[in-house]
Every structure is written in structure tokens, then in C-alpha cells.
Design a protein around this motif. Structure first.
Motif, PDB file in Angstrom:
ATOM      1  N   HIS A  16       1.080  -1.459   0.298  1.00  0.00           N
ATOM      2  CA  HIS A  16      -0.425   0.231   0.021  1.00  0.00           C
ATOM      3  C   HIS A  16       0.943   1.450   0.153  1.00  0.00           C
ATOM      4  O   HIS A  16       0.485   2.566  -0.037  1.00  0.00           O
ATOM      5  N   TRP A  17       2.012   1.314   0.184  1.00  0.00           N
ATOM      6  CA  TRP A  17       3.008   2.629   0.174  1.00  0.00           C
ATOM      7  C   TRP A  17       2.878   3.223  -1.579  1.00  0.00           C
ATOM      8  O   TRP A  17       3.926   4.090  -1.447  1.00  0.00           O
ATOM      9  N   GLY A  18       2.684   1.473  -2.209  1.00  0.00           N
ATOM     10  CA  GLY A  18       3.081   2.247  -3.801  1.00  0.00           C
ATOM     11  C   GLY A  18       4.410   3.090  -3.958  1.00  0.00           C
ATOM     12  O   GLY A  18       4.632   2.333  -4.038  1.00  0.00           O
ATOM     13  N   ARG A  19       3.996   3.947  -4.975  1.00  0.00           N
ATOM     14  CA  ARG A  19       5.347   4.555  -5.539  1.00  0.00           C
ATOM     15  C   ARG A  19       6.266   5.333  -4.042  1.00  0.00           C
ATOM     16  O   ARG A  19       7.585   6.020  -4.300  1.00  0.00           O
ATOM     17  N   PHE A  20       6.032   5.385  -3.018  1.00  0.00           N
ATOM     18  CA  PHE A  20       6.690   6.027  -1.814  1.00  0.00           C
ATOM     19  C   PHE A  20       8.028   5.599  -1.258  1.00  0.00           C
ATOM     20  O   PHE A  20       9.420   5.514  -1.540  1.00  0.00           O
ATOM     21  N   PRO A  21       7.729   4.028  -1.665  1.00  0.00           N
ATOM     22  CA  PRO A  21       9.396   3.809  -1.418  1.00  0.00           C
ATOM     23  C   PRO A  21      10.760   4.011  -2.163  1.00  0.00           C
ATOM     24  O   PRO A  21      12.154   4.670  -2.068  1.00  0.00           O
ATOM     25  N   GLY A 127     -17.816  -6.835   2.174  1.00  0.00           N
ATOM     26  CA  GLY A 127     -17.699  -7.405   2.001  1.00  0.00           C
ATOM     27  C   GLY A 127     -17.661  -7.822   0.683  1.00  0.00           C
ATOM     28  O   GLY A 127     -16.521  -8.562   0.272  1.00  0.00           O
ATOM     29  N   ASP A 128     -17.608  -6.595   0.122  1.00  0.00           N
ATOM     30  CA  ASP A 128     -16.907  -6.460  -1.375  1.00  0.00           C
ATOM     31  C   ASP A 128     -15.798  -6.419  -1.328  1.00  0.00           C
ATOM     32  O   ASP A 128     -15.879  -4.163  -0.779  1.00  0.00           O
ATOM     33  N   ALA A 129     -14.442  -6.163  -2.029  1.00  0.00           N
ATOM     34  CA  ALA A 129     -12.783  -5.742  -1.754  1.00  0.00           C
ATOM     35  C   ALA A 129     -12.805  -4.325  -2.249  1.00  0.00           C
ATOM     36  O   ALA A 129     -12.501  -3.652  -1.320  1.00  0.00           O
ATOM     37  N   LEU A 130     -13.436  -3.901  -4.052  1.00  0.00           N
ATOM     38  CA  LEU A 130     -13.792  -2.642  -4.224  1.00  0.00           C
ATOM     39  C   LEU A 130     -14.114  -1.510  -3.369  1.00  0.00           C
ATOM     40  O   LEU A 130     -13.322  -0.744  -3.505  1.00  0.00           O
ATOM     41  N   ARG A 135     -13.823   3.192   0.454  1.00  0.00           N
ATOM     42  CA  ARG A 135     -14.660   3.635   1.227  1.00  0.00           C
ATOM     43  C   ARG A 135     -13.508   3.873   2.713  1.00  0.00           C
ATOM     44  O   ARG A 135     -13.279   5.021   2.597  1.00  0.00           O
ATOM     45  N   ILE A 136     -12.433   2.887   2.459  1.00  0.00           N
ATOM     46  CA  ILE A 136     -11.142   3.080   3.307  1.00  0.00           C
ATOM     47  C   ILE A 136     -10.257   4.412   2.601  1.00  0.00           C
ATOM     48  O   ILE A 136      -9.766   5.683   2.633  1.00  0.00           O
ATOM     49  N   LEU A 137      -9.946   4.810   0.725  1.00  0.00           N
ATOM     50  CA  LEU A 137      -9.339   5.861   0.371  1.00  0.00           C
ATOM     51  C   LEU A 137     -10.165   7.255   0.026  1.00  0.00           C
ATOM     52  O   LEU A 137      -9.656   8.214   0.378  1.00  0.00           O
ATOM     53  N   ARG A 138     -10.985   6.902   0.032  1.00  0.00           N
ATOM     54  CA  ARG A 138     -12.272   8.067   0.866  1.00  0.00           C
ATOM     55  C   ARG A 138     -12.004   8.748   2.118  1.00  0.00           C
ATOM     56  O   ARG A 138     -12.419  10.018   1.771  1.00  0.00           O
ATOM     57  N   TRP A 153      -5.643  -1.811  -4.838  1.00  0.00           N
ATOM     58  CA  TRP A 153      -5.958  -2.358  -3.329  1.00  0.00           C
ATOM     59  C   TRP A 153      -6.884  -3.517  -2.958  1.00  0.00           C
ATOM     60  O   TRP A 153      -6.843  -4.130  -1.803  1.00  0.00           O
ATOM     61  N   ALA A 154      -8.416  -3.839  -4.163  1.00  0.00           N
ATOM     62  CA  ALA A 154      -8.782  -4.849  -4.191  1.00  0.00           C
ATOM     63  C   ALA A 154      -7.767  -5.980  -4.258  1.00  0.00           C
ATOM     64  O   ALA A 154      -8.351  -6.893  -4.234  1.00  0.00           O
ATOM     65  N   ARG A 155      -7.038  -6.065  -5.128  1.00  0.00           N
ATOM     66  CA  ARG A 155      -6.824  -7.233  -5.396  1.00  0.00           C
ATOM     67  C   ARG A 155      -5.456  -7.305  -4.421  1.00  0.00           C
ATOM     68  O   ARG A 155      -5.690  -8.629  -3.952  1.00  0.00           O
ATOM     69  N   PHE A 156      -4.643  -6.825  -3.538  1.00  0.00           N
ATOM     70  CA  PHE A 156      -4.325  -6.767  -2.182  1.00  0.00           C
ATOM     71  C   PHE A 156      -4.732  -7.074  -1.130  1.00  0.00           C
ATOM     72  O   PHE A 156      -4.888  -8.461  -0.628  1.00  0.00           O
ATOM     73  N   THR A 157      -6.857  -7.000  -1.346  1.00  0.00           N
ATOM     74  CA  THR A 157      -7.899  -7.586  -0.235  1.00  0.00           C
ATOM     75  C   THR A 157      -8.282  -9.056  -0.890  1.00  0.00           C
ATOM     76  O   THR A 157      -7.731 -10.029   0.645  1.00  0.00           O
TER      77      THR A 157
END
Length: 244
Positions: A16-21, A127-130, A135-138, A153-157
Motif C-alpha cells: 500500500h506504500w505504492g510509489r513512496f519507497p 464484504g466487497d473488496a472494491l 471507502r478506505i480511500l475516501r 488495492w482490491a487485489r491486495f485484499t
């Protein structure tokens, strides 16, 4: 010594860090960056999340590369960084704390904004990953939702699901944690976003005053500072390291 360990927050993992590293490594002239997962998250999703920050730190230390390192933690990860630095300062060169909130320095309604309660409940029940990741992003970011980001993110979940029990246990650990009155015996930098919808940015300001630590406040970023403006975070870290 230019080694960094990154600690994510509630139900999040190293991916979830994405491009930050990459942004941090560029800003710090090729620093070694390693993202660690809290027990119950990411590749450790089958593990049981501890209900105390101290036990989280035990697990993190067992998983970390040997040798001193800087710790950069976001939210729950910042609590783990503080505890690690207080208990084992010989292993920590310094701490960068993003969007954190701690007892006894802030009130409960500052540490978790009341308007976020309903969102957290829906996240736990969805229960729906997407939809859940949306919701978490918002809640944690001021960025406009991006299809590619939400899809990742849904794939990670789906690949590394965090159980509802582990999500609750992580919330309990955060609520129970009480930071020491004195700062850890290592350099500390605090960063926060003024538009944080989850945690009041004043929690970081209160901690900076108490511990007499430097702080920078991003005017438009939310809780997930590394996502909203990773380059800004990396630049603040680089500036902080110069005098040290």
C-alpha cells in the motif's frame, strides 16, 4: 547508515506504500527501503494480530533485517515505531511519524474523529473488496479515486485478506496504547495533513509540543500522507536529516 523500515497502519500492508519507497530512495540518494507488515496484514494475514503495540513490535523485530535503521510509520505504524524506539533505542537511528495520535496527549475524539465512526463500521462490514477499498480511500486520502489504484488495492485484499477479527484487534491495540511522557531517545520528526478526515492533525501538533520535536503540516493532504503527496514527505525527511 541509510537504511529505512516502513510501517503501515490499520489493515494495510507494505504494497500500500505504492510509489513512496521509490520516492524516498530517490530523495535520500539510494537509501535501502524495506516495508514490513504488521501481524495479520499482507503476507502475514494468516497470523493473529496482537492487541498490544508492544507485541506488534516483538513480531516486527523478528521480521526485520539486522542492524540499526530509521523507522517511518504511518498511523498505527507510527505507534509501533515509537514503542520500538523506546524499548530498543540501539536498533533505531530515528523516527518519522506520519498522521499519528497518542494517549495521553490527545482526546479520544481527536484521535479518531467522530464523523469517521460510521465509515469504519461500514468498512468492517463490507464484504466487497472494491467497495471496501473505495471507502478506505475516501476516508484516508484527499485524492480523487483512481480506477487503477482501487483495482490494485482490491487485489491486495483478495490475495492477502485481513480478517474482521484482526481488523478489530488492531483497533483495540491502537486504542489501548499509551505513549511515554518522555520522547524516545532518538531524533523524531512529525508530519501530518491538515485535511485528515480520520485523525485530527492537532494530535501531531500536541505531540510535537510535548516532545519538542520538529513538525510539518501539509495544507491539503489527508491521513495517508505518503499517498497524497509522497514527494513532499520525502523532501521533509531529507531536510530533517541534513542537520543530523
Amino acid at each position: 547508515m541509510n537504511r529505512w523500515l516502513l510501517l503501515r497502519g490499520w489493515t494495510r500492508e507494505a504494497r500500500h506504500w505504492g510509489r513512496f519507497p521509490e520516492q524516498l530512495a530517490t530523495a535520500l540518494a539510494g537509501a535501502s527501503i524495506v516495508g514490513l507488515d504488521l501481524p495479520g496484514n499482507g503476507r502475514l494475514c494468516a497470523s493473529r494480530s496482537p492487541t498490544s503495540i508492544a507485541r506488534m513490535v516483538q513480531a516486527l523485530r523478528a521480521d526485520a533485517p539486522q542492524g540499526p535503521a530509521y523507522l517511518l510509520g504511518l498511523s498505527l505504524g507510527a505507534m509501533a515505531a515509537i514503542e520500538w524506539a523506546c524499548r530498543h533505542p540501539q536498533e533505531v537511528a530515528g523516527c518519522v511519524l506520519l498522521s499519528t495520535s497518542l494517549r495521553p496527549f490527545s482526546r479520544f475524539y481527536e484521535r479518531l474523529r467522530p464523523r469517521a465512526y460510521a465509515s469504519l463500521a461500514r468498512i468492517l462490514l463490507d464484504g466487497d473488496a472494491l467497495a471496501r477499498e473505495g471507502r478506505i480511500l475516501r476516508l484516508t486520502s484527499t485524492r480523487e479515486p483512481e480506477g487503477a489504484l482501487l483495482s490494485d488495492w482490491a487485489r491486495f485484499t483478495r490475495e492477502c485478506p485481513v480478517s474482521r477479527a484482526n481488523a478489530l484487534r488492531q483497533l483495540v491495540a491502537a486504542a489501548r496504547y499509551r505513549a511515554p511522557e518522555a520522547p524516545p531517545p532518538v531524533p523524531v520528526l512529525l508530519l501530518a495533513g491538515r485535511q485528515d478526515r480520520l485523525v485530527d492533525w492537532r494530535c501531531s501538533a500536541a505531540l510535537a509540543r510535548r516532545w519538542r520535536a520538529p513538525i510539518s503540516i501539509h495544507p491539503s493532504a489527508g491521513h495517508d500522507l505518503a499517498l497524497d503527496d509522497g514527494a513532499w514527505v520525502a523532501a521533509r525527511v531529507r531536510e530533517w536529516l541534513r542537520p543530523t
